[in-house]
Design an enzyme around this catalytic site. Sequence first.
Site, PDB file in Angstrom:
ATOM      1  N   TRP A  17       0.834  -1.202   0.000  1.00  0.00           N
ATOM      2  CA  TRP A  17       0.000   0.000   0.000  1.00  0.00           C
ATOM      3  C   TRP A  17       0.865   1.246   0.000  1.00  0.00           C
ATOM      4  O   TRP A  17       1.913   1.295   0.637  1.00  0.00           O
ATOM      5  CB  TRP A  17      -0.900  -0.007   1.231  1.00  0.00           C
ATOM      6  CG  TRP A  17      -1.600   1.290   1.491  1.00  0.00           C
ATOM      7  CD1 TRP A  17      -1.186   2.294   2.315  1.00  0.00           C
ATOM      8  CD2 TRP A  17      -2.833   1.734   0.925  1.00  0.00           C
ATOM      9  NE1 TRP A  17      -2.084   3.336   2.298  1.00  0.00           N
ATOM     10  CE2 TRP A  17      -3.104   3.009   1.453  1.00  0.00           C
ATOM     11  CE3 TRP A  17      -3.741   1.166   0.029  1.00  0.00           C
ATOM     12  CZ2 TRP A  17      -4.241   3.738   1.118  1.00  0.00           C
ATOM     13  CZ3 TRP A  17      -4.883   1.893  -0.308  1.00  0.00           C
ATOM     14  CH2 TRP A  17      -5.119   3.153   0.236  1.00  0.00           C
ATOM     15  N   ASP A  20       0.315   9.007   1.408  1.00  0.00           N
ATOM     16  CA  ASP A  20       0.904  10.345   1.365  1.00  0.00           C
ATOM     17  C   ASP A  20       2.371  10.377   0.932  1.00  0.00           C
ATOM     18  O   ASP A  20       3.199   9.636   1.466  1.00  0.00           O
ATOM     19  CB  ASP A  20       0.855  10.985   2.753  1.00  0.00           C
ATOM     20  CG  ASP A  20      -0.519  11.013   3.369  1.00  0.00           C
ATOM     21  OD1 ASP A  20      -1.444  10.435   2.789  1.00  0.00           O
ATOM     22  OD2 ASP A  20      -0.657  11.617   4.446  1.00  0.00           O
ATOM     23  N   GLN A  36       4.056   7.098   2.695  1.00  0.00           N
ATOM     24  CA  GLN A  36       3.391   6.215   3.642  1.00  0.00           C
ATOM     25  C   GLN A  36       3.187   4.859   2.985  1.00  0.00           C
ATOM     26  O   GLN A  36       2.736   4.764   1.834  1.00  0.00           O
ATOM     27  CB  GLN A  36       2.056   6.813   4.082  1.00  0.00           C
ATOM     28  CG  GLN A  36       2.199   8.056   4.954  1.00  0.00           C
ATOM     29  CD  GLN A  36       2.704   7.708   6.347  1.00  0.00           C
ATOM     30  OE1 GLN A  36       1.935   7.329   7.216  1.00  0.00           O
ATOM     31  NE2 GLN A  36       4.006   7.836   6.564  1.00  0.00           N
ATOM     32  N   SER A  82       3.255  10.701   8.488  1.00  0.00           N
ATOM     33  CA  SER A  82       3.824  11.621   7.508  1.00  0.00           C
ATOM     34  C   SER A  82       4.759  12.666   8.105  1.00  0.00           C
ATOM     35  O   SER A  82       4.665  13.021   9.284  1.00  0.00           O
ATOM     36  CB  SER A  82       2.700  12.322   6.738  1.00  0.00           C
ATOM     37  OG  SER A  82       2.040  11.426   5.887  1.00  0.00           O
ATOM     38  N   ARG A 137       0.301  16.144  14.003  1.00  0.00           N
ATOM     39  CA  ARG A 137       1.124  15.285  13.155  1.00  0.00           C
ATOM     40  C   ARG A 137       1.664  16.038  11.941  1.00  0.00           C
ATOM     41  O   ARG A 137       1.448  17.224  11.765  1.00  0.00           O
ATOM     42  CB  ARG A 137       0.319  14.075  12.699  1.00  0.00           C
ATOM     43  CG  ARG A 137      -1.009  14.401  12.033  1.00  0.00           C
ATOM     44  CD  ARG A 137      -1.755  13.121  11.679  1.00  0.00           C
ATOM     45  NE  ARG A 137      -3.063  13.365  11.097  1.00  0.00           N
ATOM     46  CZ  ARG A 137      -4.187  13.386  11.782  1.00  0.00           C
ATOM     47  NH1 ARG A 137      -4.173  13.189  13.102  1.00  0.00           N
ATOM     48  NH2 ARG A 137      -5.345  13.603  11.184  1.00  0.00           N
ATOM     49  N   ASP A 138       2.406  15.290  11.130  1.00  0.00           N
ATOM     50  CA  ASP A 138       2.886  15.728   9.816  1.00  0.00           C
ATOM     51  C   ASP A 138       3.841  16.920   9.899  1.00  0.00           C
ATOM     52  O   ASP A 138       3.608  17.973   9.299  1.00  0.00           O
ATOM     53  CB  ASP A 138       1.708  16.074   8.895  1.00  0.00           C
ATOM     54  CG  ASP A 138       0.659  14.984   8.837  1.00  0.00           C
ATOM     55  OD1 ASP A 138       0.980  13.834   9.181  1.00  0.00           O
ATOM     56  OD2 ASP A 138      -0.486  15.278   8.460  1.00  0.00           O
ATOM     57  N   GLU A 191      -3.842  18.854   7.805  1.00  0.00           N
ATOM     58  CA  GLU A 191      -2.925  17.739   7.605  1.00  0.00           C
ATOM     59  C   GLU A 191      -1.868  18.120   6.576  1.00  0.00           C
ATOM     60  O   GLU A 191      -2.058  19.026   5.758  1.00  0.00           O
ATOM     61  CB  GLU A 191      -3.672  16.493   7.104  1.00  0.00           C
ATOM     62  CG  GLU A 191      -4.588  15.863   8.122  1.00  0.00           C
ATOM     63  CD  GLU A 191      -5.138  14.533   7.644  1.00  0.00           C
ATOM     64  OE1 GLU A 191      -4.987  13.546   8.373  1.00  0.00           O
ATOM     65  OE2 GLU A 191      -5.718  14.487   6.542  1.00  0.00           O
ATOM     66  N   TRP A 265      -8.119   8.448  -0.363  1.00  0.00           N
ATOM     67  CA  TRP A 265      -8.626   7.459   0.585  1.00  0.00           C
ATOM     68  C   TRP A 265      -9.885   6.726   0.111  1.00  0.00           C
ATOM     69  O   TRP A 265     -10.160   5.616   0.551  1.00  0.00           O
ATOM     70  CB  TRP A 265      -8.927   8.130   1.921  1.00  0.00           C
ATOM     71  CG  TRP A 265      -7.687   8.457   2.684  1.00  0.00           C
ATOM     72  CD1 TRP A 265      -7.195   9.703   2.960  1.00  0.00           C
ATOM     73  CD2 TRP A 265      -6.762   7.532   3.274  1.00  0.00           C
ATOM     74  NE1 TRP A 265      -6.020   9.608   3.671  1.00  0.00           N
ATOM     75  CE2 TRP A 265      -5.739   8.289   3.882  1.00  0.00           C
ATOM     76  CE3 TRP A 265      -6.706   6.143   3.338  1.00  0.00           C
ATOM     77  CZ2 TRP A 265      -4.675   7.699   4.548  1.00  0.00           C
ATOM     78  CZ3 TRP A 265      -5.644   5.547   3.998  1.00  0.00           C
ATOM     79  CH2 TRP A 265      -4.642   6.320   4.590  1.00  0.00           C
TER      80      TRP A 265
END
Length: 360
Positions: A17, A20, A36, A82, A137-138, A191, A265
């Site tokens: 899979w 990002d 990712q 990420s 995050r990120d 994000e 997604w």
Amino acid sequence: MKDFGKLQYHFRPKKGWINDPNGLVYFKGYYHVFYQHAPDHEIPWKQPMHWGHARTKDFLHWEELPVALTPDRPYDTGGCWSGTAIVKDDKLYLFYAGITEVSTVAVAVSEDGIHFEKYQRNPVIATFPPEGGPDFRDPAVSRIDGVYYCVVASGHPATKTARLLLYRSEDLLDWTFCSVMAEWEKSKYAECPSFMPAEEGCLLTASVCPLEKEHFFSVMYGELKDGRFTVKHRGQVDKGPDQYAGQAFRDHLQRNLLITWIPGWKYSGYASADIGCMSVPRELKQENGRITAYPISELQYLLKDEDPCLQRTENGFIVAREGREPLVYRGEIRSLKILRDAYVAEIFVNGGEEVFSVLL
């Protein structure tokens, strides 16, 4: 099941899979693209996220490299989510979100750009400040005017705002929270930010998730002053419908390049094997208040004026999508270019003033 064919110009790993784009950077003669990755599964969340890794000299011929980051530390057992990359003292630093019960910011370092060692004192940012929230995050790291900045995406549940939180450092390892540099009302969280110098001022990008609408990808040119980003020009160049999590970076030619994840997604499990890929790199420019995203000059020979997937209409065009609503565009078209690669089309309207990434 539809025969998706083999992509020629859009990178995807041989198996597993992909989502990002992460850590986009030019280092030691190669463009490096991290992403990712679930190396052992074709659908997400069957194993914690890793950082996959590939490199290229021309964005046409790709070398898939060993997994760069594996979730193998107490602060990232839930995944290495990420982040971004930066070069300092001829070493490559990867900043990522370490996921457990809380989200943290961690760093790994490499001298050759292939083998990475996680910093012994990780995490470098241990938790979110009161101005943020659990969606933290990120990290996006950059150096501007001699100062290292880290922009972390978050949300603030009490005010229902998406926020970008600004940190600063002198050495890339010790970070101090500064401020909320940007925010969006009536939103859950932001994000996948990017932050870097531009021709005039700075370039800031983010994916924003509103409370009651579809996410959108915002590209902003402006100025950072006293910990706040003042937007001078704003655009939403990639309008999908089949993309997410764009990341921008500044290359050695001083170009600000954008790569996004196609198809997004909605299509996890859409086929027997994952069909996700990276877009071609688009150069971001701002001229006279107009923001454009257009394939880098090295790839423009791939652009066509027409393709069987696109039907022109009196006031725009239609792109059919198998089993789904078509993409319908209405508006003035001064120029139209299409980059078609198997089951993916990237469509550039009016020199990249509007971009559509489409899973056919």
